[in-house]
Design an enzyme around this catalytic site. Structure first.
Site, PDB file in Angstrom:
ATOM      1  N   SER A   1     -10.009  -0.995   7.569  1.00  0.00           N
ATOM      2  CA  SER A   1      -9.390  -0.729   6.273  1.00  0.00           C
ATOM      3  C   SER A   1      -8.736  -1.943   5.629  1.00  0.00           C
ATOM      4  CB  SER A   1      -8.361   0.400   6.393  1.00  0.00           C
ATOM      5  OG  SER A   1      -9.015   1.628   6.610  1.00  0.00           O
TER       6      SER A   1
ATOM      7  N   SER B   1      -9.596   1.530   3.538  1.00  0.00           N
ATOM      8  CA  SER B   1      -8.761   2.333   2.651  1.00  0.00           C
ATOM      9  C   SER B   1      -7.781   1.507   1.823  1.00  0.00           C
ATOM     10  CB  SER B   1      -7.968   3.343   3.487  1.00  0.00           C
ATOM     11  OG  SER B   1      -7.045   2.692   4.357  1.00  0.00           O
TER      12      SER B   1
ATOM     13  N   LYS C   1       0.848  -1.196   0.000  1.00  0.00           N
ATOM     14  CA  LYS C   1       0.000   0.000   0.000  1.00  0.00           C
ATOM     15  C   LYS C   1       0.882   1.245   0.000  1.00  0.00           C
ATOM     16  CE  LYS C   1      -3.875   1.805   2.829  1.00  0.00           C
ATOM     17  NZ  LYS C   1      -4.695   1.487   4.033  1.00  0.00           N
TER      18      LYS C   1
END
Length: 549
Positions: free
Chosen positions: A206, A182, A92
């Protein structure tokens, strides 16, 4: 054209779109494929499906050195000491890499910003032989910039699409079926076969939310199992990284690599872990386990949720519970009173869930108080100790940059950052201390601990990510496994079938137990199905189909 290395097994195609990490590692170990061939194959799928075709937009940026790194690993094979040798993995884009790749958290304000070093978990991946393929797109600043920001959107990376309905788009280019947030890009990339596995992060939901919507396995670890050093933060009391994979065994393999004590993260000093998370993964692990199902005894349709479940979700949960019972689990249906703070009447958390800026504006934006206070403290610290090649050194700098570049940077505003910047930034405020104490009391002491102790539970079962917040506030682990498929009408448009996961949550450092339970369920249910339309063998730039697809 990408071809498999010569071997007796080379005639059997490795289905790259859906191959588990463990199978990929075995293919590398046997010489069936090389790291270079594998990396090229994933790059071709990214070109075909992420940049072209359905344009999933899950990969924010590719590592320019990925092929060179893979080439150096072509003579290596995965071993017990280097289990990921040659395996391409995405991380990420809030996880620092001390190389040519920027670390941006998806923010236009951090475009071009780099990190002085690898995050600790990236070092561990490299030490295990992984090829860092690139950075996955995400909800900007891990969904802590603005109250109305859609899942998977960032001002720098654009909008991630859900691979189960990539063409179902609403106005303003926002997906009707969210990819989750997210860690949207991390999840979509694994679901679409763009990498062998990925690493995401979670503060509250997330990892679990995008894993549920993309049919994946994930582990939201106990806070302190994985180092957070070098990760763009939201709140140190809840932040953690975690693996996103296609199988439970794959997630356990990655935990073996990533769970390590780190002097740069004091939370890891209390860490407790087994020598091998894959040990004990057995089909009979559910036999005799006591699984709690938070329920309203007066309303059976209220099981596992904070309001009545829709019929398709009831069906998934009913089928899941039936599988668990068939495996020998004891299902304990009992109310968990502290779940009320999610939004029910008589909540204690609602008192503290206040946004000082929104009160001045008269709006209803209410991010968690703990997040607001810790965000300024933690983000400022990261920017001053990890970030390089940028003049941005504080949350105030980000707010000012966004205001100066509002047309591109503030499509959805920056309510949370404005509120966070109003705090002192030193965590001395009484409101912060009382909010954090209430979090621990409601989620941990009177929540998970009391519930599990009273009913002698091994785990608590939730549909999707609905139990994410209570485990996150307590700092406790959760393991998500695909549970089935649902559909519905969103914004007036009918969706195709899309995944719903089920979550097993437990006490601190119980990842090994949760993984065993999740594995037994996974093997008996076999609910994962990859996204339709992404299964055909990809075509190389030369127009020839590869043995790897």
């Amino acid at each position: 054209m990408v071809a498999a290395a010569p071997s007796a097994e080379a005639t059997t195609p490795l289905k790259l779109d859906d191959a588990p990490l463990s199978n990929i590692a075995q293919a590398l170990a046997s010489g069936q494929i090389t790291a270079t061939a594998l990396t090229k194959a994933y790059l071709a799928r990214i070109e075909a499906y992420d940049r072209g075709g359905p344009a999933l937009n899950a990969v924010r940026a590719l590592n320019p050195d990925a092929l060179a790194i893979a080439g150096k690993l072509d003579t290596s094979r995965p071993t017990a000491r280097r289990p990921l040798a040659g395996v391409p993995i995405l991380v990420k884009d809030n996880i620092a890499t001390g190389d040519k790749q920027p670390t941006t958290a998806g923010a236009l304000a951090l475009e071009g910003a780099r990190a002085r070093d690898d995050a600790t978990i990236v070092k561990l991946l490299r030490d295990a032989g992984a090829v860092i393929l690139g950075k996955a797109n995400l909800t900007e600043f891990s969904n802590m910039l603005a109250v109305d920001m859609p899942g998977g959107y960032s001002s720098l990376g654009g909008q991630v699409k859900n691979p189960y309905a990539p063409a179902l788009m609403g106005e303003h280019g926002i997906p009707i079926l969210t990819p989750g947030g997210s860690s949207a890009g991390s999840a979509v990339a694994v679901a679409a076969g763009l990498c062998a596995a990925s690493i995401g992060t979670e503060t509250s939901g997330s990892l679990l939310f995008p894993a549920s919507l993309n049919g994946l396995v994930t582990v939201k670890p106990t806070v302190g199992l994985l180092s957070r050093a070098g990760i763009v933060p939201i709140a140190h009391s809840q932040d953690t990284a975690g693996p996103m994979t296609r199988t439970v065994r794959d997630a356990a393999m990655l935990l073996n690599v990533l769970a390590a004590k780190d002097p740069l993260d004091p939370a890891t000093q209390k860490q407790r872990r087994p020598a091998d998370y894959t040990a004990g993964l057995a089909r009979d692990a559910m036999n005799g386990a006591r699984i709690g199902v938070p329920s309203d005894p007066a309303d059976p349709l209220n099981d596992c949720f904070y309001g009545k479940l829709l019929p398709d979700r009831v069906k998934v949960m009913t089928e899941t519970i039936k599988v668990l019972e068939d495996l020998g689990a004891v299902i304990v249906r009992a109310n968990m009173p502290t779940l009320g703070w999610i939004g029910g009447p008589g909540t204690t958390m609602a008192v503290l869930n206040r946004n000082p800026l929104s009160e001045q504006k008269g709006t209803v934006a209410r991010p968690p108080v703990v997040f607001l206070y810790e965000l300024k403290h933690d983000l400022n610290l990261y920017l001053n100790t990890w970030a390089t090649n940028t003049d941005i050194k504080s949350i105030a700098d980000i707010v000012a940059f966004n205001e100066a570049n509002a047309e591109r940077a503030l499509r959805f505003g920056q309510d949370h950052f404005l509120a966070a910047d109003m705090t002192r930034g030193d965590l001395s405020e009484r409101e912060y201390k009382s909010a954090r104490a209430m979090d621990l009391l409601s989620a941990k002491t009177r929540g998970m601990d009391a519930y599990m102790n009273e009913h002698k539970l091994d785990a608590v079962l939730f549909p999707g990510a609905t139990g994410a917040a209570i485990a996150a506030r307590a700092g406790y682990p959760s393991v998500m496994v695909p549970g089935g498929f649902i559909s519905g009408t969103i914004d007036g448009k009918d969706t195709p079938d899309y995944p719903l996961g089920v979550t097993f949550a437990g006490r601190s450092w119980s990842e090994h137990k949760l993984l065993r339970l999740a594995y037994a369920y996974e093997q008996a249910s076999n609910k994962r199905k990859p996204p339709p339309g992404l299964l055909a063998p990809w075509t190389s730039p030369a127009g020839k189909r590869s043995a790897l697809h």
